[in-house]
Design a protein around this motif. Structure first.
Motif, PDB file in Angstrom:
ATOM      1  N   THR A   1       8.961   8.845   5.087  1.00 35.60           N
ATOM      2  CA  THR A   1      10.243   9.542   5.183  1.00 35.60           C
ATOM      3  C   THR A   1      10.579  10.260   3.883  1.00 35.60           C
ATOM      4  OG1 THR A   1      11.038   7.851   6.729  1.00 35.60           O
ATOM      5  CG2 THR A   1      12.684   9.277   5.733  1.00 35.60           C
ATOM      6  N   SER A   2      10.268   9.629   2.748  1.00 41.93           N
ATOM      7  CA  SER A   2      10.538  10.269   1.464  1.00 41.93           C
ATOM      8  C   SER A   2       9.709  11.539   1.294  1.00 41.93           C
ATOM      9  CB  SER A   2      10.250   9.291   0.319  1.00 41.93           C
ATOM     10  OG  SER A   2       8.854   9.096   0.147  1.00 41.93           O
ATOM     11  N   GLY A   3       8.485  11.541   1.838  1.00 39.55           N
ATOM     12  CA  GLY A   3       7.680  12.754   1.793  1.00 39.55           C
ATOM     13  C   GLY A   3       8.323  13.882   2.584  1.00 39.55           C
ATOM     14  N   VAL A   4       8.960  13.527   3.702  1.00 35.40           N
ATOM     15  CA  VAL A   4       9.645  14.534   4.524  1.00 35.40           C
ATOM     16  C   VAL A   4      10.862  15.080   3.794  1.00 35.40           C
ATOM     17  CG1 VAL A   4      10.907  14.910   6.669  1.00 35.40           C
ATOM     18  CG2 VAL A   4       8.808  13.547   6.691  1.00 35.40           C
ATOM     19  N   THR A   5      11.698  14.197   3.232  1.00 34.54           N
ATOM     20  CA  THR A   5      12.900  14.657   2.535  1.00 34.54           C
ATOM     21  C   THR A   5      12.541  15.502   1.315  1.00 34.54           C
ATOM     22  OG1 THR A   5      12.972  12.574   1.280  1.00 34.54           O
ATOM     23  CG2 THR A   5      14.259  12.684   3.303  1.00 34.54           C
ATOM     24  N   LEU A   6      11.451  15.145   0.624  1.00 32.40           N
ATOM     25  CA  LEU A   6      11.032  15.933  -0.536  1.00 32.40           C
ATOM     26  C   LEU A   6      10.549  17.315  -0.102  1.00 32.40           C
ATOM     27  CD1 LEU A   6      10.535  16.117  -3.549  1.00 32.40           C
ATOM     28  CD2 LEU A   6       8.320  15.024  -3.200  1.00 32.40           C
ATOM     29  N   THR A   7       9.835  17.379   1.004  1.00 41.55           N
ATOM     30  CA  THR A   7       9.375  18.679   1.506  1.00 41.55           C
ATOM     31  C   THR A   7      10.555  19.559   1.914  1.00 41.55           C
ATOM     32  OG1 THR A   7       7.310  17.687   2.301  1.00 41.55           O
ATOM     33  CG2 THR A   7       7.953  19.803   3.254  1.00 41.55           C
ATOM     34  N   ILE A   8      11.564  18.961   2.534  1.00 40.35           N
ATOM     35  CA  ILE A   8      12.778  19.722   2.896  1.00 40.35           C
ATOM     36  C   ILE A   8      13.440  20.261   1.637  1.00 40.35           C
ATOM     37  CG2 ILE A   8      15.080  19.545   3.899  1.00 40.35           C
ATOM     38  CD1 ILE A   8      13.957  17.480   5.851  1.00 40.35           C
ATOM     39  N   ALA A   9      13.531  19.414   0.589  1.00 37.84           N
ATOM     40  CA  ALA A   9      14.130  19.857  -0.667  1.00 37.84           C
ATOM     41  C   ALA A   9      13.317  20.991  -1.283  1.00 37.84           C
ATOM     42  CB  ALA A   9      14.216  18.680  -1.633  1.00 37.84           C
ATOM     43  N   HIS A  10      11.980  20.919  -1.179  1.00 36.10           N
ATOM     44  CA  HIS A  10      11.126  21.962  -1.738  1.00 36.10           C
ATOM     45  C   HIS A  10      11.371  23.297  -1.035  1.00 36.10           C
ATOM     46  CE1 HIS A  10       6.815  23.108  -3.217  1.00 36.10           C
ATOM     47  NE2 HIS A  10       7.763  23.821  -3.771  1.00 36.10           N
ATOM     48  N   HIS A  11      11.439  23.270   0.275  1.00 35.22           N
ATOM     49  CA  HIS A  11      11.734  24.511   1.012  1.00 35.22           C
ATOM     50  C   HIS A  11      13.124  25.034   0.661  1.00 35.22           C
ATOM     51  CE1 HIS A  11       8.178  24.906   3.539  1.00 35.22           C
ATOM     52  NE2 HIS A  11       8.203  23.598   3.752  1.00 35.22           N
ATOM     53  N   ALA A  12      14.067  24.118   0.454  1.00 33.25           N
ATOM     54  CA  ALA A  12      15.431  24.535   0.146  1.00 33.25           C
ATOM     55  C   ALA A  12      15.511  25.236  -1.206  1.00 33.25           C
ATOM     56  CB  ALA A  12      16.362  23.320   0.173  1.00 33.25           C
ATOM     57  N   ILE A  13      14.790  24.707  -2.202  1.00 34.69           N
ATOM     58  CA  ILE A  13      14.869  25.354  -3.522  1.00 34.69           C
ATOM     59  C   ILE A  13      14.191  26.721  -3.499  1.00 34.69           C
ATOM     60  CG2 ILE A  13      12.738  24.377  -4.497  1.00 34.69           C
ATOM     61  CD1 ILE A  13      14.227  24.064  -7.128  1.00 34.69           C
ATOM     62  N   LYS A  14      13.149  26.873  -2.680  1.00 39.61           N
ATOM     63  CA  LYS A  14      12.494  28.181  -2.579  1.00 39.61           C
ATOM     64  C   LYS A  14      13.393  29.187  -1.876  1.00 39.61           C
ATOM     65  CE  LYS A  14       8.575  26.767  -0.725  1.00 39.61           C
ATOM     66  NZ  LYS A  14       7.169  26.809  -0.219  1.00 39.61           N
ATOM     67  N   GLU A  15      14.330  28.685  -1.082  1.00 38.57           N
ATOM     68  CA  GLU A  15      15.296  29.551  -0.411  1.00 38.57           C
ATOM     69  C   GLU A  15      16.569  29.758  -1.228  1.00 38.57           C
ATOM     70  OE1 GLU A  15      15.923  27.483   3.198  1.00 38.57           O
ATOM     71  OE2 GLU A  15      13.919  27.894   4.017  1.00 38.57           O
ATOM     72  N   GLY A  16      16.622  29.126  -2.412  1.00 39.12           N
ATOM     73  CA  GLY A  16      17.796  29.260  -3.262  1.00 39.12           C
ATOM     74  C   GLY A  16      18.986  28.435  -2.826  1.00 39.12           C
ATOM     75  N   ARG A  17      18.775  27.422  -2.007  1.00 38.05           N
ATOM     76  CA  ARG A  17      19.873  26.578  -1.499  1.00 38.05           C
ATOM     77  C   ARG A  17      19.946  25.316  -2.350  1.00 38.05           C
ATOM     78  NH1 ARG A  17      18.903  26.390   4.919  1.00 38.05           N
ATOM     79  NH2 ARG A  17      20.979  25.422   4.814  1.00 38.05           N
ATOM     80  N   ARG A  18      20.628  25.425  -3.476  1.00 36.82           N
ATOM     81  CA  ARG A  18      20.646  24.350  -4.471  1.00 36.82           C
ATOM     82  C   ARG A  18      21.324  23.089  -3.946  1.00 36.82           C
ATOM     83  NH1 ARG A  18      19.605  24.172  -9.794  1.00 36.82           N
ATOM     84  NH2 ARG A  18      19.239  26.425  -9.728  1.00 36.82           N
ATOM     85  N   ALA A  19      22.441  23.222  -3.252  1.00 31.30           N
ATOM     86  CA  ALA A  19      23.167  22.041  -2.764  1.00 31.30           C
ATOM     87  C   ALA A  19      22.300  21.223  -1.802  1.00 31.30           C
ATOM     88  CB  ALA A  19      24.469  22.462  -2.084  1.00 31.30           C
ATOM     89  N   LYS A  20      21.607  21.905  -0.895  1.00 26.49           N
ATOM     90  CA  LYS A  20      20.725  21.216   0.039  1.00 26.49           C
ATOM     91  C   LYS A  20      19.564  20.560  -0.711  1.00 26.49           C
ATOM     92  CE  LYS A  20      17.933  21.925   4.214  1.00 26.49           C
ATOM     93  NZ  LYS A  20      17.468  22.913   5.230  1.00 26.49           N
ATOM     94  N   THR A  21      19.039  21.249  -1.716  1.00 31.13           N
ATOM     95  CA  THR A  21      17.950  20.679  -2.513  1.00 31.13           C
ATOM     96  C   THR A  21      18.391  19.385  -3.174  1.00 31.13           C
ATOM     97  OG1 THR A  21      17.120  22.912  -2.971  1.00 31.13           O
ATOM     98  CG2 THR A  21      16.311  21.123  -4.373  1.00 31.13           C
ATOM     99  N   ILE A  22      19.557  19.396  -3.799  1.00 40.73           N
ATOM    100  CA  ILE A  22      20.058  18.210  -4.493  1.00 40.73           C
ATOM    101  C   ILE A  22      20.275  17.064  -3.519  1.00 40.73           C
ATOM    102  CG2 ILE A  22      22.016  17.289  -5.794  1.00 40.73           C
ATOM    103  CD1 ILE A  22      22.298  20.080  -7.062  1.00 40.73           C
ATOM    104  N   LEU A  23      20.839  17.367  -2.351  1.00 37.60           N
ATOM    105  CA  LEU A  23      21.109  16.335  -1.355  1.00 37.60           C
ATOM    106  C   LEU A  23      19.828  15.622  -0.937  1.00 37.60           C
ATOM    107  CD1 LEU A  23      22.932  14.868   0.697  1.00 37.60           C
ATOM    108  CD2 LEU A  23      22.540  16.793   2.271  1.00 37.60           C
ATOM    109  N   PHE A  24      18.793  16.382  -0.619  1.00 40.22           N
ATOM    110  CA  PHE A  24      17.553  15.758  -0.150  1.00 40.22           C
ATOM    111  C   PHE A  24      16.746  15.158  -1.305  1.00 40.22           C
ATOM    112  CE2 PHE A  24      18.573  18.049   3.705  1.00 40.22           C
ATOM    113  CZ  PHE A  24      18.097  17.184   4.682  1.00 40.22           C
ATOM    114  N   MET A  25      16.953  15.629  -2.518  1.00 39.85           N
ATOM    115  CA  MET A  25      16.323  14.979  -3.664  1.00 39.85           C
ATOM    116  C   MET A  25      16.923  13.595  -3.896  1.00 39.85           C
ATOM    117  SD  MET A  25      13.782  16.559  -5.031  1.00 39.85           S
ATOM    118  CE  MET A  25      13.703  15.927  -6.699  1.00 39.85           C
TER     119      MET A  25
END
Length: 286
Positions: A162-186
């Motif tokens: 599950t942590s691998g999934v949340t980290l991947t979501i955060a990675h996609h979010a930072i590449k999209e410039g969505r900082r709040a979503k990145t922080i949440l999933f980190m």
């Protein structure tokens, strides 16, 4: 500050390598004294560890400041990626040696000593029958149980996946410039990693308290704690790294175009996930 075209930043002289060397030397002295029963060894060892932690915090701070001041460019980025790739390769070799020890014991040593080859076993251990999992000759009269795959190791497997999934979501979010979503999933990834460590600590308690499974329980105990313990240490390092990256994100560090520090931590964490899958299969199931 933009970096000049074709420029490669060479760090200035630093005192941190000397500080780290002193910390390592003090730690080794403390560990050696501990093995020889010295009463002051623990304080010396803790002092050495404190020096190492101080060195790491100071050195990492300097590197972060260098990055945020714009001293690193594409050339440095390629060097960082090559360095991280070689580091992970060295970690593959590290765990490869440990898995090799496990396979050697299970596939060669135990069958050899256990009577599968009478031409050799009868000269070593007469009338000894061994089958994995085993503590080896001399431990047969001790009551102990191997650690099963259910429930704690299975729960930890689900946590890491599950942590691998949340980290991947955060990675996609930072590449999209969505900082709040990145922080949440980190934060979710860090929490899952810390929960894994808590479950593993409870697993070790169960091993010692109820299964009589200890590090000195022959070949099974030594390989079990060697593999799972070093992996747990890597989870700790990965969780701390992800926590630092998360705090940096909250301070406004990294961007959609420049976030290799994030990627390096993600590479390491995914490597830890893959190693655990091998552990779960070969240590707990097979």
């Amino acid at each position: 500050m933009a970096q000049a075209q074709g420029h490669y930043y060479v760090p200035h002289e630093s005192h941190w390598p000397i500080v780290g060397s002193v910390g390592l030397a003090v730690s080794m002295v403390g560990a050696s004294l501990y093995l020889n029963g010295s009463s002051v060894s623990l304080w010396i060892l803790l002092t050495g560890i404190a020096i190492i932690l101080f060195m790491m915090a100071g050195w990492f701070r300097d590197v972060i400041l260098e990055n945020e001041s714009g001293k690193f460019g594409p050339a440095e980025g390629r060097s960082f990626r090559q360095g991280m790739a070689w580091f992970i390769f060295s970690e593959v070799m590290f765990f490869g040696a440990f898995f090799g020890a496990l396979f050697y014991a299970r596939v060669l040593s135990v069958p050899w000593l256990g009577g599968d080859d009478p031409s050799t076993s009868r000269y070593l251990w007469d009338s000894v029958v061994l089958a994995w999992p085993t503590a080896g000759p001399g431990f047969g009269d001790l009551e102990w149980e191997p650690m099963g795959a259910w429930p704690l190791p299975t729960i930890n497997t689900l946590l890491l996946l599950t942590s691998g999934v949340t980290l991947t979501i955060a990675h996609h979010a930072i590449k999209e410039g969505r900082r709040a979503k990145t922080i949440l999933f980190m934060w979710a990834t860090v929490l899952l990693g810390l929960t894994f460590m808590g479950v593993q600590a409870y697993e070790y308690y169960e091993a010692y308290a109820h299964l009589n499974l200890r590090m000195d329980t022959g070949i099974y105990g030594s390989t079990f704690f060697m593999l799972t313990g070093f992996h747990g240490f890597h989870v700790l390092v990965g969780a701390i790294t992800l926590l630092v990256i998360t705090l940096r994100l909250m301070k406004g560090h990294f961007s959609a175009e420049n976030h290799f520090g994030f990627e390096a931590a993600a590479w390491y964490w995914h490597f830890v996930d893959v190693v655990w899958l091998g552990l779960f299969l070969f240590v707990y199931i097979l």
